[in-house]
Design a protein around this motif. Sequence first.
Motif, PDB file in Angstrom:
ATOM      1  N   LEU A 136       8.964  30.891  46.964  1.00  0.00           N
ATOM      2  CA  LEU A 136      10.172  30.095  46.839  1.00  0.00           C
ATOM      3  C   LEU A 136      10.356  29.620  45.402  1.00  0.00           C
ATOM      4  O   LEU A 136       9.482  28.984  44.829  1.00  0.00           O
ATOM      5  CB  LEU A 136      10.109  28.890  47.782  1.00  0.00           C
ATOM      6  CG  LEU A 136      11.353  27.988  47.787  1.00  0.00           C
ATOM      7  CD1 LEU A 136      12.563  28.753  48.323  1.00  0.00           C
ATOM      8  CD2 LEU A 136      11.097  26.745  48.622  1.00  0.00           C
ATOM      9  N   LEU A 137      11.512  29.964  44.841  1.00  0.00           N
ATOM     10  CA  LEU A 137      11.860  29.510  43.497  1.00  0.00           C
ATOM     11  C   LEU A 137      12.722  28.264  43.568  1.00  0.00           C
ATOM     12  O   LEU A 137      12.532  27.308  42.810  1.00  0.00           O
ATOM     13  CB  LEU A 137      12.599  30.626  42.748  1.00  0.00           C
ATOM     14  CG  LEU A 137      12.954  30.363  41.284  1.00  0.00           C
ATOM     15  CD1 LEU A 137      11.687  30.122  40.463  1.00  0.00           C
ATOM     16  CD2 LEU A 137      13.746  31.538  40.715  1.00  0.00           C
ATOM     17  N   ARG A 138      13.677  28.265  44.506  1.00  0.00           N
ATOM     18  CA  ARG A 138      14.526  27.102  44.743  1.00  0.00           C
ATOM     19  C   ARG A 138      15.092  27.190  46.157  1.00  0.00           C
ATOM     20  O   ARG A 138      15.594  28.244  46.556  1.00  0.00           O
ATOM     21  CB  ARG A 138      15.675  27.057  43.726  1.00  0.00           C
ATOM     22  CG  ARG A 138      16.520  25.810  43.810  1.00  0.00           C
ATOM     23  CD  ARG A 138      17.666  25.842  42.825  1.00  0.00           C
ATOM     24  NE  ARG A 138      18.739  26.750  43.229  1.00  0.00           N
ATOM     25  CZ  ARG A 138      19.845  26.966  42.515  1.00  0.00           C
ATOM     26  NH1 ARG A 138      19.980  26.375  41.341  1.00  0.00           N
ATOM     27  NH2 ARG A 138      20.773  27.793  42.942  1.00  0.00           N
ATOM     28  N   PRO A 139      15.009  26.117  46.935  1.00  0.00           N
ATOM     29  CA  PRO A 139      15.549  26.183  48.295  1.00  0.00           C
ATOM     30  C   PRO A 139      17.068  26.189  48.281  1.00  0.00           C
ATOM     31  O   PRO A 139      17.702  25.674  47.355  1.00  0.00           O
ATOM     32  CB  PRO A 139      14.998  24.915  48.956  1.00  0.00           C
ATOM     33  CG  PRO A 139      14.816  23.956  47.817  1.00  0.00           C
ATOM     34  CD  PRO A 139      14.397  24.796  46.633  1.00  0.00           C
ATOM     35  N   ALA A 140      17.637  26.762  49.319  1.00  0.00           N
ATOM     36  CA  ALA A 140      19.092  26.750  49.472  1.00  0.00           C
ATOM     37  C   ALA A 140      19.521  25.394  50.022  1.00  0.00           C
ATOM     38  O   ALA A 140      18.931  24.888  50.974  1.00  0.00           O
ATOM     39  CB  ALA A 140      19.525  27.874  50.393  1.00  0.00           C
ATOM     40  N   MET A 141      20.540  24.803  49.408  1.00  0.00           N
ATOM     41  CA  MET A 141      21.090  23.550  49.900  1.00  0.00           C
ATOM     42  C   MET A 141      22.142  23.888  50.943  1.00  0.00           C
ATOM     43  O   MET A 141      23.131  24.576  50.638  1.00  0.00           O
ATOM     44  CB  MET A 141      21.689  22.738  48.749  1.00  0.00           C
ATOM     45  CG  MET A 141      20.672  22.321  47.711  1.00  0.00           C
ATOM     46  SD  MET A 141      21.405  21.500  46.258  1.00  0.00           S
ATOM     47  CE  MET A 141      22.201  20.100  47.025  1.00  0.00           C
ATOM     48  N   ALA A 168      13.314  31.835  34.918  1.00  0.00           N
ATOM     49  CA  ALA A 168      14.157  32.142  36.069  1.00  0.00           C
ATOM     50  C   ALA A 168      14.890  30.900  36.554  1.00  0.00           C
ATOM     51  O   ALA A 168      16.080  30.955  36.896  1.00  0.00           O
ATOM     52  CB  ALA A 168      13.312  32.737  37.187  1.00  0.00           C
ATOM     53  N   GLN A 169      14.213  29.761  36.593  1.00  0.00           N
ATOM     54  CA  GLN A 169      14.857  28.535  37.033  1.00  0.00           C
ATOM     55  C   GLN A 169      16.001  28.141  36.098  1.00  0.00           C
ATOM     56  O   GLN A 169      17.032  27.630  36.551  1.00  0.00           O
ATOM     57  CB  GLN A 169      13.830  27.410  37.117  1.00  0.00           C
ATOM     58  CG  GLN A 169      12.848  27.568  38.278  1.00  0.00           C
ATOM     59  CD  GLN A 169      11.762  26.521  38.276  1.00  0.00           C
ATOM     60  OE1 GLN A 169      11.459  25.913  37.245  1.00  0.00           O
ATOM     61  NE2 GLN A 169      11.143  26.296  39.426  1.00  0.00           N
ATOM     62  N   ALA A 170      15.844  28.388  34.813  1.00  0.00           N
ATOM     63  CA  ALA A 170      16.915  28.080  33.867  1.00  0.00           C
ATOM     64  C   ALA A 170      18.124  28.974  34.103  1.00  0.00           C
ATOM     65  O   ALA A 170      19.276  28.532  33.975  1.00  0.00           O
ATOM     66  CB  ALA A 170      16.403  28.241  32.435  1.00  0.00           C
TER      67      ALA A 170
END
Length: 202
Positions: A181-186, A87-89
Amino acid sequence: MATTMTEDTRTGAATDPTPEATTTEAPEASETPAGAPSPEADVAAFEAEIAKLRDQGLRALAEAENVRRRGERERDDAARFAITGFAQALLDVADNLSQALAVPPGGEAQALRQGVELTERTLLAVFERFGISRIDALGQAFDPHRHQAIFEVEADRPDGTVVPGTVVQVLRAGYMLNGRLLRPAMVAVAKGGTPAGVDTSA
């Protein structure tokens, strides 16, 4: 005459009880020897031991149940989050599509934009099917557990007030995987000014 006296003497000696036989008493069987625990003390000791063993058994059962539940939880997490790396990829692909959509529409780029929009919708549908969801950050209060603040900006409202701590710009979308959380929003966050709803006229 001597013979008769001898027989009487033997008969009297045989029938006359001895003093020791009449005065000696046997000890009672119910008496407890000195220093030996009483039956009541034995029962109390057995009950205490049974209670101790029962407590140990309950503790062992509780520990076994905790281990079982922990194992089930870890197994479930392993199944739900097994695609984390995959998923991160894919997030990089989603970022590239979002950047392509940021190009103003018009001219020959319009057809390309429509194709990119269709690709993004397809990708987001795949995300949703596998439990990946985009974080809706714009206009929301800053959440350090979901947002990564890159910088702060002055964000005045039309009425002259600002809302400190509000996300006013999303630089890169954040994502969740099955609630984790997979990736935080910047994001960029509003700063300074007067929070909405606060009366400063007093």
